[in-house]
Design a protein around this motif. Structure first.
Motif, PDB file in Angstrom:
ATOM      1  N   GLU A 202       0.858  -1.221  -0.060  1.00 37.87           N
ATOM      2  CA  GLU A 202      -0.068  -0.088   0.020  1.00 37.87           C
ATOM      3  C   GLU A 202       0.762   1.120   0.081  1.00 37.87           C
ATOM      4  N   VAL A 203       0.519   2.201  -0.703  1.00 36.14           N
ATOM      5  CA  VAL A 203       1.293   3.531  -0.579  1.00 36.14           C
ATOM      6  C   VAL A 203       0.241   4.341   0.145  1.00 36.14           C
ATOM      7  N   GLU A 204       0.830   5.006   1.262  1.00 40.52           N
ATOM      8  CA  GLU A 204       0.325   5.972   2.287  1.00 40.52           C
ATOM      9  C   GLU A 204       0.626   7.156   2.045  1.00 40.52           C
ATOM     10  N   ALA A 205      -0.269   8.203   2.168  1.00 36.95           N
ATOM     11  CA  ALA A 205       0.157   9.585   1.910  1.00 36.95           C
ATOM     12  C   ALA A 205      -0.641  10.300   3.088  1.00 36.95           C
ATOM     13  N   TRP A 206       0.090  11.438   3.496  1.00 38.17           N
ATOM     14  CA  TRP A 206      -0.409  12.261   4.485  1.00 38.17           C
ATOM     15  C   TRP A 206      -0.433  13.778   4.002  1.00 38.17           C
ATOM     16  N   TYR A 207      -1.541  14.324   4.267  1.00 41.22           N
ATOM     17  CA  TYR A 207      -1.711  15.845   3.634  1.00 41.22           C
ATOM     18  C   TYR A 207      -1.088  16.692   4.560  1.00 41.22           C
ATOM     19  N   ASN A 208      -0.551  17.712   3.552  1.00 37.79           N
ATOM     20  CA  ASN A 208       0.280  18.780   4.235  1.00 37.79           C
ATOM     21  C   ASN A 208      -0.761  19.861   4.211  1.00 37.79           C
ATOM     22  N   TYR A 209      -1.319  20.139   5.723  1.00 38.48           N
ATOM     23  CA  TYR A 209      -2.195  21.358   5.657  1.00 38.48           C
ATOM     24  C   TYR A 209      -1.479  22.595   5.950  1.00 38.48           C
ATOM     25  N   SER A 210      -0.193  22.609   6.858  1.00 45.70           N
ATOM     26  CA  SER A 210       0.033  23.544   7.489  1.00 45.70           C
ATOM     27  C   SER A 210       1.734  24.331   6.697  1.00 45.70           C
ATOM     28  N   GLY A 211       2.306  23.444   5.765  1.00 44.79           N
ATOM     29  CA  GLY A 211       3.471  24.060   5.186  1.00 44.79           C
ATOM     30  C   GLY A 211       4.581  23.595   5.696  1.00 44.79           C
ATOM     31  N   PHE A 212       5.321  24.587   5.791  1.00 43.03           N
ATOM     32  CA  PHE A 212       6.758  24.398   6.603  1.00 43.03           C
ATOM     33  C   PHE A 212       6.494  24.582   7.971  1.00 43.03           C
ATOM     34  N   SER A 218      -1.986  16.235   8.585  1.00 40.53           N
ATOM     35  CA  SER A 218      -3.147  15.986   9.300  1.00 40.53           C
ATOM     36  C   SER A 218      -3.746  14.313   8.709  1.00 40.53           C
ATOM     37  N   SER A 219      -4.474  14.115   8.196  1.00 34.13           N
ATOM     38  CA  SER A 219      -5.135  12.854   8.043  1.00 34.13           C
ATOM     39  C   SER A 219      -4.074  12.189   6.825  1.00 34.13           C
ATOM     40  N   SER A 220      -4.216  10.713   6.672  1.00 31.94           N
ATOM     41  CA  SER A 220      -3.462  10.003   5.982  1.00 31.94           C
ATOM     42  C   SER A 220      -4.387   9.413   5.172  1.00 31.94           C
ATOM     43  N   THR A 221      -4.127   8.766   3.881  1.00 27.54           N
ATOM     44  CA  THR A 221      -5.073   7.928   2.982  1.00 27.54           C
ATOM     45  C   THR A 221      -4.174   7.015   2.174  1.00 27.54           C
ATOM     46  N   PHE A 264      -6.110  14.780  -3.458  1.00 27.58           N
ATOM     47  CA  PHE A 264      -5.682  13.827  -2.221  1.00 27.58           C
ATOM     48  C   PHE A 264      -7.122  13.261  -1.745  1.00 27.58           C
ATOM     49  N   THR A 265      -7.343  12.119  -2.053  1.00 27.42           N
ATOM     50  CA  THR A 265      -8.262  11.088  -1.796  1.00 27.42           C
ATOM     51  C   THR A 265      -7.963   9.794  -1.775  1.00 27.42           C
ATOM     52  N   GLU A 266      -8.609   9.096  -1.155  1.00 29.48           N
ATOM     53  CA  GLU A 266      -8.171   7.375  -1.359  1.00 29.48           C
ATOM     54  C   GLU A 266      -8.330   7.001  -2.770  1.00 29.48           C
TER      55      GLU A 266
END
Length: 443
Positions: A202-212, A218-221, A264-266
């Motif tokens: 599986e390839v899991e990604a985490w959403y970058n909501y606040s930059g540097f 936040s959430s991963s999918t 950025f969705t499943e």
């Protein structure tokens, strides 16, 4: 590694396109009025950047945007009522709209998607001379560009040209001139995600909501399944829409890409295609945008130390490459080579992680060209293990940050505050924990 053959895209029934107006040609029903189009639309900037990325000048892109605002308010779901117009350009049902629908369905995508409609608009311009691309490119100001696109492409019945020009000037004022060339990301927002290829494929990604920032995720999918060899996985924006595609370098040397339809969705992927063949060693394969059009080139570090790049001239299609150049020489260790945009001009720089721990960067001054580098500088020191080094734009300012995956699994990032200069970093932060460098991508 084989040199890639050059393929020409077969236009979708280009010769059979009826010359039917984009809006309802013989009607006095003005779509811009009935849909209450306004400018700027929330979609205007995406359209403007798409068109500039295809090589139009700012004022030419604005002329197109002004027309599309008048037609539909840049609403891909606009339906003329009463009338035949559909989508951002109000293509006529029973004619050009049906061709767009076929084009979308052949690619497993929705005809109502903004990105698909922009791609199809450009496909029409490139494949049907009567729609006026050559005339548009010959214009020298925003008024002429607006009128040329109106008369050649839209062929409206009652055009209200003054509104189209007003909208075009508004788009030019809002989006023209110097701009940040925002990097692509899974979300399309330009802030790099962190991605792990897990042991179960599986390839899991985490959403970058606040930059540097410290731990900006936040959430991963789950964005992929069945990717059992992380060395064969890449992410790159193939069509210039700002969203990364997922790419697999297959054991037979074919390079397969899946189109990012939903951000950025499943499992956001739509159509898959083969974009290259003959790339049998994944360790030698890179993707980077060399010319600032947002479409990634494919790049190979050859066994003789040369770096060969193929230009992406046609986006997300089978074998989209239309030219090739040698862009580097003397790079004999692929693991030490990186490409990323350091100064925010949209064109990737070339970097080498030297055996003494220095990171040397060469500035891309000429885009997609033979040896386009015009300056070099040391941007990092003490980076002795190239497998742990990453570069990606975390804060969507167009300039890549430098990162290292520590032995304890922490990911430390240095902020690029000054572009292409000696040691441009002005802050550092821990952005993640628990990551294995062999399985981690920052894209």
């Amino acid at each position: 590694m084989k040199r890639m053959a050059r393929f020409l895209f077969a236009p979708l029934a280009a010769a059979s396109f009826a010359l039917i107006a984009g809006c309802a040609a013989e009607s006095d029903d003005e779509v811009g009025e009935t849909s209450q189009a306004v400018s700027p639309s929330p979609n205007d900037q995406a359209a403007f950047e798409f068109l500039v990325g295809r090589g139009l000048t700012d004022f030419q892109a604005a002329g197109v945007v002004g027309n599309l605002d008048a037609e539909s308010g840049m609403n891909p779901r606009a339906v003329q009522s009463p009338g035949l117009g559909r989508g951002i350009a109000q293509w006529s049902a029973g004619g050009r709209w049906d061709q767009l629908v076929a084009y979308a369905h052949q690619r497993g995508r929705s005809e109502w998607d903004l990105g698909l409609q922009l791609e199809y608009l450009w496909h029409e311009l490139e494949t049907v001379p009567a729609w006026g691309l050559a005339k548009l490119r010959a214009t020298g100001n925003v008024v002429d560009a607006t009128i040329v696109f109106q008369d050649s492409f839209e062929r409206c019945g009652t055009c209200h040209t003054e509104n189209r020009i007003k909208y075009a000037k508004a788009a030019l004022a809002a989006y023209g001139g110097p701009r940040v060339h925002r990097a692509s990301s899974l979300s399309g927002e330009g802030r790099a995600e962190i991605i792990a290829v897990q042991q179960n494929g599986e390839v899991e990604a985490w959403y970058n909501y606040s930059g540097f920032a410290h731990m900006p995720w936040s959430s991963s999918t789950i964005v992929g399944r069945g990717f059992n060899d992380p060395a064969r996985v890449r992410f790159a924006d193939i069509d210039g829409d700002g969203k990364l595609e997922i790419i697999a370098i297959q054991e037979n040397g074919a390079v397969q890409a899946w189109h990012n339809d939903r951000g950025f969705t499943e499992m956001p992927w739509g159509e898959s295609i083969i974009i290259a063949e003959g790339f049998n060693d994944p360790a030698r394969v890179r993707f980077a945008d060399l010319d600032g059009d947002r479409r990634a080139e494919i790049i190979a570090i050859q066994t003789n130390g040369e770096i060969q790049a193929w230009h992406n001239g046609r986006g997300f299609v089978y074998m989209p490459w239309d030219a090739d150049h040698i862009i580097g020489q003397g790079f004999n260790e692929p693991a030490r080579v990186r490409l990323a945009d350091l100064d925010g001009d949209g064109r990737a720089e070339l970097m080498a992680i030297q055996t003494n721990g220095n990171i040397q960067a060469w500035h891309n001054g000429a885009g997609f060209a033979h040896m386009p580098w015009n300056a070099d500088v040391v941007i990092g020191e003490g980076f002795n293990d190239p497998e742990r080094v990453r570069l990606a734009d975390l804060d969507a300012d167009g300039r890549a940050e430098l990162m290292i995956i520590r032995e304890n699994g922490q990911v430390q990032a240095w902020h690029n505050g000054r572009g292409f200069v000696y040691m441009p970093w002005d802050a550092d932060v821990i952005i993640a924990e628990g990551f294995d460098p062999a399985r981690t991508l920052l894209q």
